[in-house]
Design an enzyme around this catalytic site. Structure first.
Site, PDB file in Angstrom:
ATOM      1  N   SER A   1      12.985  -2.616  26.234  1.00 13.36           N
ATOM      2  CA  SER A   1      12.360  -3.944  26.206  1.00 13.36           C
ATOM      3  C   SER A   1      12.951  -4.823  25.120  1.00 13.36           C
ATOM      4  O   SER A   1      13.312  -4.349  24.033  1.00 13.36           O
ATOM      5  CB  SER A   1      10.866  -3.764  25.930  1.00 13.36           C
ATOM      6  OG  SER A   1      10.278  -4.975  25.540  1.00 13.36           O
TER       7      SER A   1
ATOM      8  N   GLU B   1      11.318  -6.516  23.279  1.00  9.47           N
ATOM      9  CA  GLU B   1      10.407  -6.446  22.130  1.00  9.47           C
ATOM     10  C   GLU B   1      10.974  -5.589  20.997  1.00  9.47           C
ATOM     11  O   GLU B   1      10.564  -5.733  19.849  1.00  9.47           O
ATOM     12  CB  GLU B   1       9.053  -5.890  22.565  1.00  9.47           C
ATOM     13  CG  GLU B   1       8.188  -6.887  23.329  1.00  9.47           C
ATOM     14  CD  GLU B   1       7.662  -8.022  22.459  1.00  9.47           C
ATOM     15  OE1 GLU B   1       7.127  -7.737  21.383  1.00  9.47           O
ATOM     16  OE2 GLU B   1       7.791  -9.191  22.858  1.00  9.47           O
TER      17      GLU B   1
ATOM     18  N   TYR C   1       3.626  -1.436  20.385  1.00  8.26           N
ATOM     19  CA  TYR C   1       4.377  -1.336  21.641  1.00  8.26           C
ATOM     20  C   TYR C   1       5.880  -1.297  21.348  1.00  8.26           C
ATOM     21  O   TYR C   1       6.619  -0.440  21.850  1.00  8.26           O
ATOM     22  CB  TYR C   1       4.041  -2.542  22.537  1.00  8.26           C
ATOM     23  CG  TYR C   1       4.934  -2.665  23.749  1.00  8.26           C
ATOM     24  CD1 TYR C   1       4.673  -1.933  24.896  1.00  8.26           C
ATOM     25  CD2 TYR C   1       6.046  -3.507  23.736  1.00  8.26           C
ATOM     26  CE1 TYR C   1       5.501  -2.030  26.008  1.00  8.26           C
ATOM     27  CE2 TYR C   1       6.878  -3.613  24.842  1.00  8.26           C
ATOM     28  CZ  TYR C   1       6.598  -2.875  25.974  1.00  8.26           C
ATOM     29  OH  TYR C   1       7.418  -2.969  27.063  1.00  8.26           O
TER      30      TYR C   1
HETATM   31  P1  GDR Z   1       5.277 -10.187  26.352  1.00 12.45           P
HETATM   32  O1  GDR Z   1       4.427 -10.815  27.561  1.00 12.45           O
HETATM   33  O2  GDR Z   1       4.436  -9.885  25.182  1.00 12.45           O
HETATM   34  O3  GDR Z   1       6.453 -11.090  26.135  1.00 12.45           O
HETATM   35  O4  GDR Z   1       5.765  -8.791  26.973  1.00 12.45           O
HETATM   36  P2  GDR Z   1       3.128 -11.707  27.561  1.00 12.45           P
HETATM   37  O5  GDR Z   1       3.138 -12.450  28.838  1.00 12.45           O
HETATM   38  O6  GDR Z   1       1.915 -10.885  27.263  1.00 12.45           O
HETATM   39  O7  GDR Z   1       3.318 -12.709  26.323  1.00 12.45           O
HETATM   40  C1  GDR Z   1       4.386 -13.658  26.264  1.00 12.45           C
HETATM   41  C2  GDR Z   1       4.175 -14.614  25.099  1.00 12.45           C
HETATM   42  O8  GDR Z   1       3.097 -15.492  25.415  1.00 12.45           O
HETATM   43  C3  GDR Z   1       2.245 -15.607  24.277  1.00 12.45           C
HETATM   44  N1  GDR Z   1       0.910 -15.988  24.731  1.00 12.45           N
HETATM   45  C4  GDR Z   1       0.079 -15.225  25.467  1.00 12.45           C
HETATM   46  N2  GDR Z   1       0.236 -13.992  25.994  1.00 12.45           N
HETATM   47  C5  GDR Z   1      -0.775 -13.477  26.733  1.00 12.45           C
HETATM   48  N3  GDR Z   1      -0.627 -12.281  27.292  1.00 12.45           N
HETATM   49  N4  GDR Z   1      -1.961 -14.168  26.925  1.00 12.45           N
HETATM   50  C6  GDR Z   1      -2.150 -15.402  26.394  1.00 12.45           C
HETATM   51  O9  GDR Z   1      -3.203 -16.016  26.567  1.00 12.45           O
HETATM   52  C7  GDR Z   1      -1.090 -15.969  25.634  1.00 12.45           C
HETATM   53  N5  GDR Z   1      -0.931 -17.166  25.001  1.00 12.45           N
HETATM   54  C8  GDR Z   1       0.288 -17.164  24.461  1.00 12.45           C
HETATM   55  C9  GDR Z   1       2.312 -14.230  23.643  1.00 12.45           C
HETATM   56  O10 GDR Z   1       1.827 -14.274  22.310  1.00 12.45           O
HETATM   57  C10 GDR Z   1       3.800 -13.933  23.774  1.00 12.45           C
HETATM   58  O11 GDR Z   1       4.485 -14.538  22.721  1.00 12.45           O
HETATM   59  C11 GDR Z   1       6.240  -8.673  28.306  1.00 12.45           C
HETATM   60  C12 GDR Z   1       5.705  -7.331  28.855  1.00 12.45           C
HETATM   61  O12 GDR Z   1       6.011  -7.229  30.223  1.00 12.45           O
HETATM   62  C13 GDR Z   1       6.329  -6.175  28.103  1.00 12.45           C
HETATM   63  O13 GDR Z   1       5.903  -4.950  28.683  1.00 12.45           O
HETATM   64  C14 GDR Z   1       7.855  -6.296  28.177  1.00 12.45           C
HETATM   65  O14 GDR Z   1       8.456  -5.266  27.430  1.00 12.45           O
HETATM   66  C15 GDR Z   1       8.310  -7.650  27.635  1.00 12.45           C
HETATM   67  O15 GDR Z   1       7.654  -8.688  28.353  1.00 12.45           O
HETATM   68  C16 GDR Z   1       9.802  -7.834  27.801  1.00 12.45           C
END
Ligand code: GDR
Length: 315
Positions: A102, A104, A127
């Site tokens: 990932s 990440e 993670y």
């Molecule tokens: P991510 O995905 O952490 O990048 O991991 P996510 O969609 O959860 O978050 C992306 C970014 O958006 C910001 N964010 C929010 N995130 C969520 N979930 N909910 C919210 O309300 C929100 N508001 C803002 C987050 O802080 C973050 O910066 C995904 C997953 O699929 C992992 O398993 C994978 O490894 C990586 O992508 C590559």
């Protein structure tokens, strides 16, 4: 032309297979019970399926939740990888393994414009730490035991099958409900300034298979190379239904992570050079595909038809 087996975790409630059902794949995949934390169950599954290739996509994959469940996340995402590799090491060493690594693992940008396979890795969540353990374990087993094991370092890859807890689908699902007048609730989001490299999952997944067809095992970044903020995502998604996102969203502390990575943008030059990787679907096209699918689902819901189980009213 493949015969496909997939592992499922046996629990007392019905197993969640709605995506397979929606894709018409149920019944075409041989489902075998197994758990990444239970090495005996992995031995049983692998000896039953006798695979030529294993795609380890299993994980506690929600970065936000890993702060609440660091131990479980490490057991599954870190030690789970070790379990699979150990079964191969003492069993059939000709089995090829794809490990879902990932973006990440980088924990953000250092000085460079975009991240490649050799960029420094400073994980910023349980993670990410767990995924970095898996990453290095794969490389080590490759060198030490000659196992054909590869890391696909995928940046965000989204589709209509994303879970609702991830930001992309959370947004498109809400936009669809607003479009059809099904909610008056505001969408609560966290860090709107986070920049991610949003690709289209089906195209990214194809590269997983391609990596296992190379002559030698190696690690590859799969990304679009272009970063967009969460704010841009939400803005464009609402513009598709001619609405102003600011009227329907609010920032909530509950959605903020103790640590969040500000910017993750990948450099897929190596995959492009070696096997012609290209993202094919733009950021805007991805959002259009996702919004359209969620509107279609909610329209069916309004007509009293079946809809996937995770579309929750008022979510
Ligand atoms: P991510 O995905 O952490 O990048 O991991 P996510 O969609 O959860 O978050 C992306 C970014 O958006 C910001 N964010 C929010 N995130 C969520 N979930 N909910 C919210 O309300 C929100 N508001 C803002 C987050 O802080 C973050 O910066 C995904 C997953 O699929 C992992 O398993 C994978 O490894 C990586 O992508 C590559």
């Amino acid at each position: 032309g493949y015969e496909v087996s997939g592992t499922v975790r046996r629990v007392s409630s019905p197993t969640n297979l709605w995506r397979l059902a929606d894709l018409g794949l149920l019944g075409r995949i041989n489902l075998i019970p197994a758990d990444m934390t239970d090495v005996g169950s992995l031995i049983a599954a692998i000896s039953q399926a006798q695979p030529n290739e294993i795609f380890n996509l299993s994980a506690q994959s929600f970065v936000g939740a890993s702060f609440q469940m660091p131990h479980t996340t490490a057991q599954v995402d870190a030690l789970g990888v070790l379990n699979v590799l150990e079964v191969i090491r003492y069993g059939d060493k000709s089995i090829k393994v794809y490990q879902a690594s990932s973006s990440e693992i980088y924990g953000g940008m250092v000085d460079s414009e975009s991240l490649d396979e050799n960029s420094p890795k400073n994980p910023a969540s349980p993670y990410a730490v767990s995924k970095l353990f898996g990453f290095h374990t794969v490389r080590m087993y490759r060198k030490a035991y000659g196992i054909f094991a590869v890391n696909g370092i995928l940046f965000n890859h989204d589709s209509i099958y994303r879970g609702l807890e991830f930001v992309s689908r959370k947004i498109t699902n809400h936009v669809a409900q607003v479009a059809l007048g099904l909610t008056k609730e505001k969408l609560r989001l966290g860090n709107l300034d986070a920049i991610r490299d949003f690709g289209f999952a089906p195209i990214c997944v194809e590269s997983m298979w391609t990596m296992l067809q190379q002559d030698k095992p190696d690690d590859f970044v799969i990304a679009t190379g272009i970063g967009h903020s969460v704010k841009e995502f939400v803005e464009y998604a609402f513009s598709l239904i001619d609405e102003d996102w600011r009227e329907y969203t609010e920032v909530s502390q509950t959605e903020m992570r103790p640590l969040d990575v500000a910017r993750l943008v990948g450099n897929p030059a190596k995959a492009r050079a070696q096997f012609g990787w290209s993202p094919q679907v733009t950021f805007r096209e991805l959002i259009e595909i996702m919004v359209e699918a969620d509107i279609r689902r909610w329209k069916q819901y309004k007509l009293g038809k079946n809809f996937p189980w995770d579309v929750v009213v008022g979510a």
